[in-house]
Design an enzyme around this catalytic site. Structure first.
Site, PDB file in Angstrom:
ATOM      1  N   TYR A   1       0.898  -1.109  -0.030  1.00  0.00           N
ATOM      2  CA  TYR A   1       0.014  -0.026   0.031  1.00  0.00           C
ATOM      3  C   TYR A   1       0.786   1.283  -0.112  1.00  0.00           C
ATOM      4  CZ  TYR A   1      -3.730   3.035   1.943  1.00  0.00           C
ATOM      5  OH  TYR A   1      -4.596   4.049   2.286  1.00  0.00           O
TER       6      TYR A   1
ATOM      7  N   LYS B   1      -1.373  -1.341  -4.088  1.00  0.00           N
ATOM      8  CA  LYS B   1      -2.155  -0.365  -3.815  1.00  0.00           C
ATOM      9  C   LYS B   1      -1.535   0.983  -3.927  1.00  0.00           C
ATOM     10  CE  LYS B   1      -5.755   2.379  -2.267  1.00  0.00           C
ATOM     11  NZ  LYS B   1      -6.432   3.159  -1.232  1.00  0.00           N
TER      12      LYS B   1
END
Lengths: 290, 290, 290, 290
Positions: free
Chosen positions: D125, D153
């Site tokens: 992330y 992400k």
């Protein structure tokens, strides 16, 4: 020294005369023109040259004049340094080029080129908040090996960096460390610096000279007392505006209130309007500046 | 367009002629000189004027010429814009003043002053990584109400900002949004932008023209294919050097390898030395650029 | 105080005993655990509680123990403060929440909630380089009106901020300003601060106590002499590693070389490997630390 | 997914049930809990575990559940991942540790330790605005060689980085690139991304699913139309507050106006007060959200 202006691309000549005399009467040991407070990057080259000529003539050897030649264009820096040398200035002062951020090896090479062409001793001017790039400790160490470089003006406000500058300066007995934000004058002189280049000396030069001497003489009580006045000026005068321009606007406003010179500012700035001017006036009265 | 140089303060004139012809042969719809890739802030004013004159003469009306007038000194910006207008340039382009960071109200006032004195339509140039200041959304919105402003070149790389620019641009049917990092050309044109100002177009103009057209025509397959070539150039050519200067050094190196112009760079930079040059050569061969 | 570890989630208990005794033998007037050098955010809550319990028992009232409760989760901060209170700690210390950056009004409200639930006096911990947010001057001024807040530990390294803290502190006779980077201990105590929280005191506590006293007593010559030792430690020991973790790694490495405690570090860090350890050893010998 | 709260350390359980059903009814292909919009770092561990348990039970296998385990303490990250695995979550998601900034070699070693202990596949992330550290391109490239890592992400908003992620992802046919700011969903899916993790899907999931599909299908006209709605939501709803918290406050406020769940926020934030709530209401009505 700020640059007294009376309009776009126009010096306030009588104001300039009064200002130079006022500062010199305060006992300063030198004059730095065309720095950040001098709005140098906002001035045309014509006006910069005119300022150099007039100031050198007005000072007339009473104290050394240092001239900011910081530019993004190498050729223009050298051109201005030549004018300064012809007029009898004592040193050129340069920050890093400030549009393109240089890597340190690029910066060293840039300084080598500059030193080869400069007709004056050079003072480095560390101003990372505006130039995006510091002279790294390694680059300053390299500079102490260049006879053409005579010291550093550090306006980073970073006292960790300053302490390393003091260590690096041991390599050169004739090296100067001059500190920029006047709020740090006392501690930097006490801890190994050689002086300050301080905006407040435009309107109250004696205060900064006295503080410098108290610090140099280790007269701590006097230093603390004077330092409080310096802190109060910074707090009350330099934070009236909201933007980065607030410091210069504040200094020029005080000088205008004192009747020394006009407070016109070059684009992209504009002198304080009535509201801010009245706040500066009130504070300046409280502080006994006017 | 980069600025072909053959030495300090000296244009590579034959290289300039070849470069202008090469770019125009690629089908571009305009030429932007004296921008960041043009090293404008590193060039003397004399050389900037010479470049404007020569390029306008060489282009001779085939496409509009836009001239960067970005400067920290208002007076010098206007002076250069006047030269550009006399030579027949189509527009002036300005980033924010880049030494002192302006607050947005200061910036708006600065633009008002500039618009009052400019003899050419103005394109705003948003380049916060080098100028420290963005044109805020509110300032751009204000600018759409100024007939003298014709659009924005956005080099922020910030697509959230871009999407807001697209929304703001609805107020003006004649407004242009041109995007800077060429890696974003495809998506920005597809999503509401009007074109790109892309460094890679110095050496391979047709690729960027084709990509622009594919995106404008919603020809997604062709767009994705061309976009991969653009991404590969950015990855392979622009990251050979370590510093911010790597992009311009890479472009000039390719042009030199192509025999178009010299790769001399103005201080504070220096063209690639043999190691980097060889790496660029290898990559340029792989990519079919040379 | 650093946190002696011998493995993941495991205190070095005998090392902890030696370390506490070593620091207290140096004459410090308090102990701060679970700060940045204590790797607090990298430790499990279980281990943080164990550390609080063990340290409070080991110190046994000889000096006040201050416990860092900084957390991104309000509930966990309060939970830890309760453990600290039960174990007899003297104060809780908190930086701003450090995942989400708070606006200053949000921060004031956060502190109000915290003060309502805290069983201990609170010291604010200004650490913007790691938390992204400073306690603004206005927020500190507000805090001086809260009886539950007893002062500020400032690790910003920003002496302009420090001078404003000194001015703000005039409102409260029982307020403390403690400064973080040990390179600034001398000047901050001389200029109105009340002490330091200094990583080097883990291995050479007497030096920092002596420097504090020299500064407090305005004994400038002694202060300058001791300050040179402090600067040398910072230069030689804390810059062996390349990353932000270098300071803590350096301190733990010296303690390990002194035989005081293990130098294991919690993820995401790792103790120095042989190369760096040998460099620290050489420097520590030169400096007379080992 | 945001985390519905009804007070400090207390889930809004009926609100959570309604929210999960609302989102799943919109056709999403997965659920991400305990991310930034989920206020994960502000929640106690107890509440985070409770949320994981309840959501997994509510979803009951209908779509994969991804659980944010980002923490500054390695041990707590692993503990939470274990709870997630026991409850049947599909993947763990981690940003970099966010108090201490790691160098990239430190980060790689940290990930190695994490992968050794994780009972679930891991999604990286990238959230540098809050964690201070990006996963560098080299670190992501390294991660594509780790079977335990399944994708990235990216919430950086940096499309230059994104284009390099697309290139790097060619090494792994089962790799996912999911983009964060929903304003970039269209272009990232069109240009090689695999989906979005978008806050607006809390209240209008179908819009984001439709936009994803239009982009995936290269249906440009539909994509542009839907994208305009997404941009309008971002402009009108997420910028009502002044601070970084404005996005989450805006989402929770809309959900509360829709009667789905409470808009209580964990410290250091506070739900919108009446003024902002009324502005959100007006905008949400205009946009047809309520």
């Amino acid at each position: 020294m700020i640059t007294p202006l009376r309009g776009r691309d126009e010096l306030d000549v009588p104001g300039l005369e009064r200002l130079v005399d006022h500062i010199l009467a305060g006992g300063v040991s030198g004059l730095f023109i065309l720095g950040t407070s001098g709005e140098a990057p906002s001035l045309s080259y014509r006006l910069r040259r005119e300022l150099v000529e007039r100031v050198c003539r007005l000072v007339n050897g009473r104290v050394p004049v240092m001239v900011g030649i910081t530019d993004t264009a190498f050729v223009e820096s050298v051109n201005l340094a030549r004018v300064a040398a012809e007029q009898g200035a004592a040193a050129a002062v340069t920050a890093t080029p400030y549009y393109f951020p240089s890597g340190q090896p690029e910066l060293v090479e840039h300084l080598q080129h500059l030193l080869a062409d400069l007709p004056l001793p050079l003072l480095l001017y560390n101003m990372p908040s505006l130039t995006k790039v510091s002279f790294s400790r390694e680059t300053v160490r390299w500079a102490t090996d260049q006879p053409g470089v005579i010291g550093v003006k550090d306006s980073s406000g970073d006292m960790l960096y300053f302490h390393d500058l003091v260590e690096i300066a041991r390599a050169r007995s004739d090296w100067s460390i001059l500190v920029g934000p006047e709020q740090l004058l006392a501690e930097s002189v006490l801890l190994g610096g050689h002086g300050g280049i301080n905006g407040g000396a435009n309107f109250k030069p004696r205060l900064y000279v006295d503080l410098y001497e108290a610090a140099k003489d280790h007269d701590v009580d006097r230093m603390l007392d004077l330092n409080q006045q310096v802190q109060a000026i910074a707090r009350d005068i330099y934070q009236v505006g909201r933007h980065t321009s607030a410091v210069i606007k504040g200094i020029k406003c005080v000088l205008s209130l004192m009747g020394i010179c006009d407070d016109y500012m070059a684009e992209p700035f504009h002198r304080f309007r009535a509201t801010e001017r009245n706040r500066v006036r009130a504070k300046a009265e409280e502080l006994g500046l006017i």
